[in-house]
Design a protein around this motif. Structure first.
Motif, short mmCIF file in Angstrom:
data_model
loop_
_atom_site.label_atom_id
_atom_site.label_comp_id
_atom_site.label_asym_id
_atom_site.label_seq_id
_atom_site.Cartn_x
_atom_site.Cartn_y
_atom_site.Cartn_z
N LYS A 188 0.57 -0.96 0.13
CA LYS A 188 -0.12 0.07 0.00
C LYS A 188 0.81 1.51 0.65
CE LYS A 188 -3.94 -2.61 2.19
NZ LYS A 188 -4.48 -2.52 3.85
N ASN A 189 2.34 0.50 0.99
CA ASN A 189 2.55 2.21 0.56
C ASN A 189 3.63 3.30 -0.88
OD1 ASN A 189 3.14 2.51 3.19
ND2 ASN A 189 4.90 1.61 3.95
N SER A 200 -7.63 -6.41 -0.09
CA SER A 200 -7.17 -7.13 -0.76
C SER A 200 -6.11 -6.99 -1.62
CB SER A 200 -9.00 -8.16 -1.53
OG SER A 200 -8.88 -7.30 -2.91
N CYS A 201 -5.17 -7.77 -2.39
CA CYS A 201 -4.57 -7.50 -3.74
C CYS A 201 -5.26 -6.88 -4.81
CB CYS A 201 -3.71 -8.92 -3.20
SG CYS A 201 -2.36 -8.17 -5.08
N GLU A 202 -6.14 -7.98 -5.38
CA GLU A 202 -7.16 -7.57 -6.69
C GLU A 202 -7.74 -6.38 -6.62
OE1 GLU A 202 -7.19 -10.26 -4.74
OE2 GLU A 202 -6.38 -11.88 -6.57
N ALA A 203 -7.99 -6.13 -5.63
CA ALA A 203 -9.25 -4.47 -5.43
C ALA A 203 -7.52 -3.62 -5.25
CB ALA A 203 -10.18 -4.85 -4.00
N LEU A 204 -6.97 -4.01 -4.88
CA LEU A 204 -5.76 -2.85 -3.73
C LEU A 204 -5.14 -1.96 -6.13
CD1 LEU A 204 -4.59 -1.16 -2.47
CD2 LEU A 204 -2.30 -2.28 -2.70
N MET A 210 -6.15 8.63 1.47
CA MET A 210 -4.82 7.84 2.01
C MET A 210 -5.64 6.47 2.70
SD MET A 210 -1.47 9.27 3.64
CE MET A 210 -2.12 10.85 4.21
N GLU A 211 -6.43 7.11 2.87
CA GLU A 211 -7.27 6.08 3.38
C GLU A 211 -7.84 5.27 2.99
OE1 GLU A 211 -10.27 9.82 3.87
OE2 GLU A 211 -8.37 8.93 3.84
N LYS A 212 -8.70 5.39 1.31
CA LYS A 212 -8.64 5.03 0.36
C LYS A 212 -8.00 3.62 0.16
CE LYS A 212 -11.30 2.83 -2.52
NZ LYS A 212 -13.40 2.33 -3.04
N LEU A 267 -6.83 1.73 -11.80
CA LEU A 267 -8.17 2.91 -12.40
C LEU A 267 -7.63 3.88 -12.19
CD1 LEU A 267 -10.96 2.84 -14.05
CD2 LEU A 267 -12.15 2.41 -10.82
N LYS A 268 -7.15 4.66 -11.57
CA LYS A 268 -6.88 5.97 -11.22
C LYS A 268 -6.02 6.51 -11.89
CE LYS A 268 -8.75 8.16 -7.41
NZ LYS A 268 -9.18 9.47 -7.87
N ILE A 269 -4.76 5.65 -12.69
CA ILE A 269 -4.18 6.48 -13.12
C ILE A 269 -4.87 6.10 -14.86
CG2 ILE A 269 -1.91 4.82 -14.65
CD1 ILE A 269 -0.35 4.22 -12.37
#
Length: 510
Positions: free
Chosen positions: A337-338, A376-380, A368-370, A386-388
């Motif tokens: 996450k970092n 889960s790894c898939e969701a992250l 950051m909290e999002k 998606l953001k990019i």
């Protein structure tokens, strides 16, 4: 009223902050200011503020070291770093120390007020923790609420006086992960828990506690029982509803931790099933992850190249390789996450350098909290990609709307960011990259940007030189080489033309 403090060695900065926000209307009282790091620590110990705005470049002790000292005592105080320096190493350290945000000066009134509103919501939520909702009535629930309130408020000295809690022999903390990527809402959690309570394998244990806190579920019993069928029924029930159920077990006599410590740790730990598609039962003492940092060195070049080419494909390939490595090596979810936050903040910083207006709008929903709440790894991975893609899609739309001239300026500026440290960098290289003649490029750039392209490159180099002189012990010659000058003399002369000071004079006064 929440208490807010400002730490900055320039009085005018916190005077501006005081005027830019209607602090009392937003529930804050300005209680103190400090001009250096040591004074800031004394002020923190004396006033115990709820929110601190902290500059980085401070006398006696820098802001990041001050934050580190405060964090050793208090993980809950809200800290926002405010700095004139856009060097990502500062933001990276600030993130590691758990700051709430990193704002670059000059900070707009709108952004500052948005930041204060967000922090107010966080502080309010801590003052009024969501009351646990019991699905099965039993004498333990009110007492469990006391325990959760005690944990959330970081009360020292152990739990409050408890009557029934020692009678609990078995406790489970259940965390849901959405298999299909949809987040579980509190309302959905309550509905599913009510259905769960009616399952024969669960209803047979009439003294079981059901206590909801947010989207976590705590189950407990006053007796020790053969729980494998019940746990498998729970996992199967949630899987049918498209959720993976991770269950963390505590049993009196088998765990090395007392129940209160189990509850405190399980409420804040990394979820052990982060890399698994479906849930199972875990022993909380058996930590499964490696605390190894992910490789981030290529990110700067890949991000700038992606922005200059307006294509994130190579960046996305690198991200995919890091997620693959993290999964195979079982890297700590916190460190992954970092890495995700590093990517997004680096993109924001790059945009701010040569597209300041777009930098706010393209990344306005970055929270950051999002990232850190993702289980889960898939969701992250999906969230980051998606953001990019959204950022680059919107950027392309804005460039096309702006017209050819603005497109040329944007690509030329981002190409300069990528190549300015190359001693052989030239205007011809930029023109070739864009695909137009050198003469047409120089005239079009000057018309749209209001200055010559090489003037922009020089500004970029000088700004980087100022940062290096202020933040490193590199020799003047080393600084010159890092920004594309082979001759220390040539660099020093150009730096004095730009700033009015020699490099050594600037370093002494910075």
């Amino acid at each position: 009223m929440y208490k807010v403090c400002f730490v900055d060695d320039e009085t005018i900065n916190y005077q501006l902050f005081e005027k830019m926000v209607p602090w009392e209307e937003k529930g804050f009282q300005v209680v103190g200011t400090a001009a250096d790091g040591l004074e800031a620590l004394r002020m923190y110990e004396r006033l115990q503020p709820d929110l601190i705005f902290m500059d980085i470049q401070l006398p006696l002790m820098d802001g990041l070291e001050c934050v580190r000292c405060i964090r050793e005592e208090n993980q809950d105080v809200q800290i926002v770093i405010v700095s004139a320096y856009s060097d990502f190493s500062y933001a990276q350290k600030a993130i590691r120390y758990g700051v709430q945000d990193f704002l670059l000066k000059p900070v707009s009134r709108m952004m500052l007020n948005q930041q204060v509103d967000k922090i107010r919501k966080t502080l309010d939520a801590r003052q009024k923790p969501e009351k646990s909702r019991d699905i099965c009535s039993n004498p333990y629930v009110d007492e469990m609420n006391q325990v959760f309130a005690c944990i959330s408020q970081n009360v020292e000295g152990g739990p409050p006086p408890l009557k029934h809690l020692p009678e609990i022999k078995t406790m489970y903390h259940l965390v849901l992960r959405p298999i299909l990527g949809e987040e579980v809402s509190a309302a959905e959690m309550k509905k599913l828990t009510a259905e769960l309570a009616a399952l024969p394998a669960v209803a047979g244990h009439l003294d079981m506690i059901f206590s909801l806190t947010g989207t976590s579920l705590y189950l407990g019993s006053g007796c020790t029982f053969s729980d494998e069928p019940a746990m498998q029924s729970i996992i199967g029930f949630y899987r049918k509803n498209d959720y993976a159920a991770e269950i963390y077990a505590w049993k009196n006599g088998k765990s090395t931790w007392p129940l209160y410590e189990f509850l405190a740790r399980s409420s804040s730990q990394e979820n052990y099933g982060f890399y698994e598609k479906y849930g199972k039962v875990y022993e909380i003492e058996e930590y499964p992850f490696l605390d190894t940092e992910l490789y981030t060195a290529p990110l700067d070049g890949l991000i700038v190249a992606a922005l200059s080419e307006n294509s994130p494909e190579r960046l996305l390939d690198f991200i995919a390789s890091q997620f693959f490595y993290a999964r195979n090596q079982m890297i700590s979810p916190r460190l992954l996450k970092n890495f995700v936050l590093d990517v997004l903040v680096k993109i924001k910083f790059c945009l701010k350098k040569f597209a300041p207006e777009e930098s706010f709008f393209l990344m306005r929903n970055l929270r950051m909290e999002k990232i850190y709440d993702t289980v889960s790894c898939e969701a992250l991975n999906g969230f980051l990609c998606l953001k990019i893609k959204e950022a680059f899609g919107e950027l392309e739309h804005k460039i096309l709307q702006a017209g050819k001239g603005e497109h040329v300026v944007f690509r030329a500026n981002s190409f300069a960011e990528l190549k300015f440290s190359d001693p052989g960098f030239s205007v011809q290289m930029a023109a070739d990259f864009i695909g137009i003649s050198k003469n047409y490029f120089t005239s079009l750039y000057k018309e749209k940007a209001g200055l010559g392209y090489w003037d922009y490159v020089t500004q970029l180099r000088m700004q980087k030189a100022k940062e290096l002189l202020a933040t490193t012990d590199d020799t003047v010659g080393a600084v010159a080489r890092r920004i594309g000058y082979e001759s220390e003399y040539h660099f020093s002369r150009k730096f004095k033309e730009y700033t009015g000071q020699s490099p050594n004079q600037y370093r002494r006064h910075s």
